[in-house]
Design a protein around this motif. Sequence first.
Motif, mmCIF file in Angstrom:
data_model
loop_
_atom_site.group_PDB
_atom_site.id
_atom_site.type_symbol
_atom_site.label_atom_id
_atom_site.label_comp_id
_atom_site.label_asym_id
_atom_site.label_seq_id
_atom_site.Cartn_x
_atom_site.Cartn_y
_atom_site.Cartn_z
ATOM 1 N N LEU B 200 67.259 40.788 12.236
ATOM 2 C CA LEU B 200 68.719 40.961 12.336
ATOM 3 C C LEU B 200 69.454 40.555 11.068
ATOM 4 C CD1 LEU B 200 69.227 39.479 15.924
ATOM 5 C CD2 LEU B 200 69.486 41.882 15.265
ATOM 6 N N TYR B 201 68.781 39.750 10.202
ATOM 7 C CA TYR B 201 69.411 39.349 8.947
ATOM 8 C C TYR B 201 69.562 40.524 7.980
ATOM 9 C CZ TYR B 201 69.134 34.307 9.871
ATOM 10 O OH TYR B 201 69.313 33.056 10.376
ATOM 11 N N PHE B 202 68.756 41.569 8.203
ATOM 12 C CA PHE B 202 68.768 42.690 7.264
ATOM 13 C C PHE B 202 69.688 43.808 7.744
ATOM 14 C CE2 PHE B 202 64.464 40.766 6.917
ATOM 15 C CZ PHE B 202 64.696 40.141 5.694
ATOM 16 N N ALA B 203 70.349 44.424 6.771
ATOM 17 C CA ALA B 203 71.358 45.414 7.115
ATOM 18 C C ALA B 203 70.748 46.643 7.789
ATOM 19 C CB ALA B 203 72.122 45.835 5.862
ATOM 20 N N ALA B 204 71.423 47.073 8.849
ATOM 21 C CA ALA B 204 71.134 48.354 9.480
ATOM 22 C C ALA B 204 72.476 49.024 9.687
ATOM 23 C CB ALA B 204 70.424 48.141 10.817
ATOM 24 N N ARG B 208 74.987 43.542 8.815
ATOM 25 C CA ARG B 208 73.900 42.599 9.044
ATOM 26 C C ARG B 208 74.466 41.283 9.572
ATOM 27 N NH1 ARG B 208 72.374 38.583 5.698
ATOM 28 N NH2 ARG B 208 73.618 38.175 3.838
ATOM 29 N N TYR B 209 73.581 40.461 10.131
ATOM 30 C CA TYR B 209 74.005 39.160 10.640
ATOM 31 C C TYR B 209 73.726 38.082 9.597
ATOM 32 C CZ TYR B 209 74.658 41.257 15.198
ATOM 33 O OH TYR B 209 75.113 42.041 16.227
ATOM 34 N N ARG B 210 74.693 37.214 9.392
ATOM 35 C CA ARG B 210 74.467 36.091 8.466
ATOM 36 C C ARG B 210 74.043 34.850 9.224
ATOM 37 N NH1 ARG B 210 78.866 34.211 5.386
ATOM 38 N NH2 ARG B 210 77.484 33.350 3.814
ATOM 39 N N SER B 211 74.425 34.763 10.470
ATOM 40 C CA SER B 211 73.924 33.672 11.285
ATOM 41 C C SER B 211 73.650 34.225 12.672
ATOM 42 C CB SER B 211 74.929 32.527 11.337
ATOM 43 O OG SER B 211 76.136 33.002 11.872
ATOM 44 N N LEU B 212 72.730 33.578 13.368
ATOM 45 C CA LEU B 212 72.274 34.117 14.641
ATOM 46 C C LEU B 212 72.579 33.158 15.771
ATOM 47 C CD1 LEU B 212 68.734 35.343 13.535
ATOM 48 C CD2 LEU B 212 70.865 36.658 13.633
ATOM 49 N N GLY B 213 72.771 33.708 16.935
ATOM 50 C CA GLY B 213 73.022 32.877 18.103
ATOM 51 C C GLY B 213 73.093 33.769 19.318
ATOM 52 N N CYS B 214 74.116 33.572 20.135
ATOM 53 C CA CYS B 214 74.266 34.384 21.332
ATOM 54 C C CYS B 214 74.831 35.749 20.967
ATOM 55 C CB CYS B 214 75.196 33.698 22.321
ATOM 56 S SG CYS B 214 74.516 32.162 22.933
ATOM 57 N N GLN B 215 74.318 36.737 21.637
ATOM 58 C CA GLN B 215 74.738 38.111 21.406
ATOM 59 C C GLN B 215 76.247 38.265 21.555
ATOM 60 O OE1 GLN B 215 71.782 40.035 23.657
ATOM 61 N NE2 GLN B 215 72.073 42.010 22.658
ATOM 62 N N SER B 216 76.782 37.539 22.508
ATOM 63 C CA SER B 216 78.204 37.657 22.816
ATOM 64 C C SER B 216 79.098 37.068 21.727
ATOM 65 C CB SER B 216 78.483 36.923 24.124
ATOM 66 O OG SER B 216 77.767 35.700 24.130
ATOM 67 N N CYS B 217 78.602 36.078 20.989
ATOM 68 C CA CYS B 217 79.471 35.340 20.074
ATOM 69 C C CYS B 217 79.150 35.529 18.590
ATOM 70 C CB CYS B 217 79.457 33.859 20.426
ATOM 71 S SG CYS B 217 80.136 33.526 22.059
ATOM 72 N N CYS B 218 78.216 36.425 18.274
ATOM 73 C CA CYS B 218 77.875 36.649 16.873
ATOM 74 C C CYS B 218 78.385 38.013 16.460
ATOM 75 C CB CYS B 218 76.364 36.671 16.670
ATOM 76 S SG CYS B 218 75.655 35.054 16.558
ATOM 77 N N ALA B 219 79.066 38.047 15.322
ATOM 78 C CA ALA B 219 79.516 39.337 14.824
ATOM 79 C C ALA B 219 78.799 39.620 13.507
ATOM 80 C CB ALA B 219 81.014 39.325 14.613
ATOM 81 N N PRO B 220 78.342 40.870 13.320
ATOM 82 C CA PRO B 220 77.713 41.200 12.050
ATOM 83 C C PRO B 220 78.767 41.355 10.956
ATOM 84 C CG PRO B 220 77.799 43.143 13.444
ATOM 85 C CD PRO B 220 78.386 42.018 14.245
ATOM 86 N N VAL B 221 78.327 41.257 9.702
ATOM 87 C CA VAL B 221 79.252 41.485 8.591
ATOM 88 C C VAL B 221 78.840 42.767 7.878
ATOM 89 C CG1 VAL B 221 79.764 39.043 8.243
ATOM 90 C CG2 VAL B 221 77.833 40.086 7.030
ATOM 91 N N ALA B 225 72.632 44.960 2.332
ATOM 92 C CA ALA B 225 71.420 44.217 1.950
ATOM 93 C C ALA B 225 70.342 44.353 3.016
ATOM 94 C CB ALA B 225 71.759 42.753 1.704
ATOM 95 N N ALA B 226 69.276 45.061 2.688
ATOM 96 C CA ALA B 226 68.251 45.353 3.674
ATOM 97 C C ALA B 226 66.932 44.636 3.394
ATOM 98 C CB ALA B 226 68.030 46.858 3.757
ATOM 99 N N THR B 227 66.887 43.862 2.301
ATOM 100 C CA THR B 227 65.684 43.094 1.986
ATOM 101 C C THR B 227 66.112 41.703 1.526
ATOM 102 O OG1 THR B 227 65.737 43.685 -0.351
ATOM 103 C CG2 THR B 227 64.509 45.165 1.102
#
Lengths: 424, 265
Positions: B200-204, B208-221, B225-227
């Motif tokens: 999830l850290y890599f762009a799709a 991409r996500y810069r920090s991870l947690g609950c699906q409900s409370c994390c927003a991608p930026v 950057a895919a690598t």
Amino acid sequence: MQPESLSFVLVGHVDHGKSTLIGRLLHDTNSLPDGKMEEIQEAARAEGRELEFGYIVDHLREERERGVTIDTAQTFFSSDTRDYVIIDAPGHKQFIKNMITGASQAEAAVLICSAAEGVQEQTRRHAYVIHMLGLDQVLVLYNKMDMVDYSEERFREVRRELREFLARLGIRPTLEVPISASRGDNVATRSLNMPWYDGPTALTALDKFRKIPPATEKALRFPVQDVYHVDGVELTAGRVESGILRKGQTLRFMPGGRALAVKEIRQYLSEGLPQAEAGECVGLALDGDAPRRGRVGCPADDAPQPTRRFQATIFWLSPLPFEPDRGELTFKCATQEEPCRIAALRRRIDSGTLESLDAEDGRLMETEVGEVLLETDEPVVLESFYDVQELGRFVLLRGHDVVAGGIVTHTAGDAAPAHHETIS
Amino acid sequence: MDHLTELENKSIYIIRESYNQFDKIAALWSVGKDSTTLIWLCMKAFFGQVPFPVVYIDTSFHFQEMYDFRDYCVDRWDLDLIVARNDQALAAGMGPENKLECCTALKTQALKDCIAQYGFEALLLGIRRDEHGIRAKERYFSPRDQKFQWDYENQPPELWDQYSARADEETHIRVHPLLHWREVDIWRYIQREGLEVVPLYFAADGMRYRSLGCQSCCAPVASEAATVDEIIAEIETSSIAERAGRAQDKEDAYTMQKLRALGYM
Ligand SMILES: Nc1nc2c(ncn2[C@@H]2O[C@H](COP(=O)(O)OP(=O)(O)O)[C@@H](O)[C@H]2O)c(=O)[nH]1
């Protein structure tokens, strides 16, 4: 490429301009986030305050107090040549504990002294701490030059006074720069207001600090940290504090002096290392039972004499004073830990003036410095702080609390202290 | 010694100190990049076998990729995994509708219960000094009192790798072996060590996500950057301003503060 990173502690008497300088550095090196300056201007206007550079840091600090997430900018900034970490130390006397903690992690020190107010108590006390921690790269900034009409004469006058004090501690400033943090003179850009000064700006002066190389040229000292069993092999774990450890070498583990050959030097995924240098954490396979934690591996032909009595200078950090009849202390140096006591308080010093105080009753109060004779229950392996810092610095605990930091000035109890080790 | 090696050795020294001082110790592992780096450093400190449990606080609302990555690592590194989950609150229907209550029940309380159940004296955490303003005040060994609270104005001094192993009344000590690392150091280290991270850290699709947690409370930026290399380049070239621009919004920050007061990490 990893850019080089250097950490320095910023110290000085309260109100001499630390916050203003940080704000100025962040601003002039473009390390403040976009929009931050506008936001701060807005906040200042709302409060009816004039915008000062110190306000940037106040604002960030206040956010910090409120627990608001902020960027890294307040402590990290970059010059053209490298990254800097500012370890900001509050100037109040009661924060000396935090100041020492911060300064012990720094590679260099910046001492700020107002040319308007001149040398003050915390200027001196902080200089003392810098000296005691062995930070020998010191940049002195004479601030608020705008308040003294950018006068060269005033600069020289304050500099003379501070130089004289620093000389008593054996500190020779790396560089000395007259600045105005609030106006920006000689911080990141050269000032037109002080044509008499042709030295570097504060920022270029910072770039002149050296990275401190690990102590590889010193005698080998390898304090045992722990012993692990990995796949049936007993590994003696530790960090090489000084010198270079080589495979095949015979080490003497002091005190006790058991000699053991190094069969293998390991790190995870690199089993057969030929050597390990100062600063590296490794595990050793030895040709005999692993020595226990606290033993110090030394070259067989260069092992120091363990000692139970030695001379030291300690800085008392606890609000509860040291009282000779109040219980035992614990001595901790590298991984060594021994019950100890202060056998004699030879001198008691006010770290803010360097004046000798009455040492008759053997007490030491917070922020006071003692030249003492320490006595441990069992022998320990030490070096003079001036030879091998890593084995010449220690803390004292009372119960579980760290109550003092100290340095070994002489590993023998009875020798006269060498000249540069005493404050004249 | 280069910068990353210096950071690594300092962390390993602290990890070994904490393991030496405490019998009951565990590492908190969120499967994020920082705590995964922490686990890797523990692997290195103990020559390939982490000798204590790793605790995963499961809110049950995490991304599937996180559970997959967790199980993959547990298997690969032979970790002793403890899952801390507040089943009672979940059964009572606790969910992310009210963020503060939800975090308190599913994270803070779950952790408290876990510490009590196993009697942990010390917890290793992968926090960094540059993450949050207030963390600039953290020590490597940081006592938490019975109410889980942290008296940062009055912390013990910390000098020359001598860490106060315990004060008298607190419930446990938090140990922070990564305190001196910055975000970019973590990514450079991940690159150097060839560590894997949650995809999830890599762009799709430009996010991409810069920090991870609950699906409900994390927003991608927004990011291309895919690598790992591209993430490093992104951090290096983006001005600090852009990085700060992605910080949590004010409301979120307020929540963080409250959570911290309640003992959340
Ligand atoms: N005129 C003038 N005032 C300054 C300068 N630097 C700091 N000040 C003022 O001195 C006061 C204390 O500065 P501050 O940065 O808060 O000091 P700190 O306590 O060392 O952080 C503030 O009112 C500043 O505006 C300077 O270079 N010139």
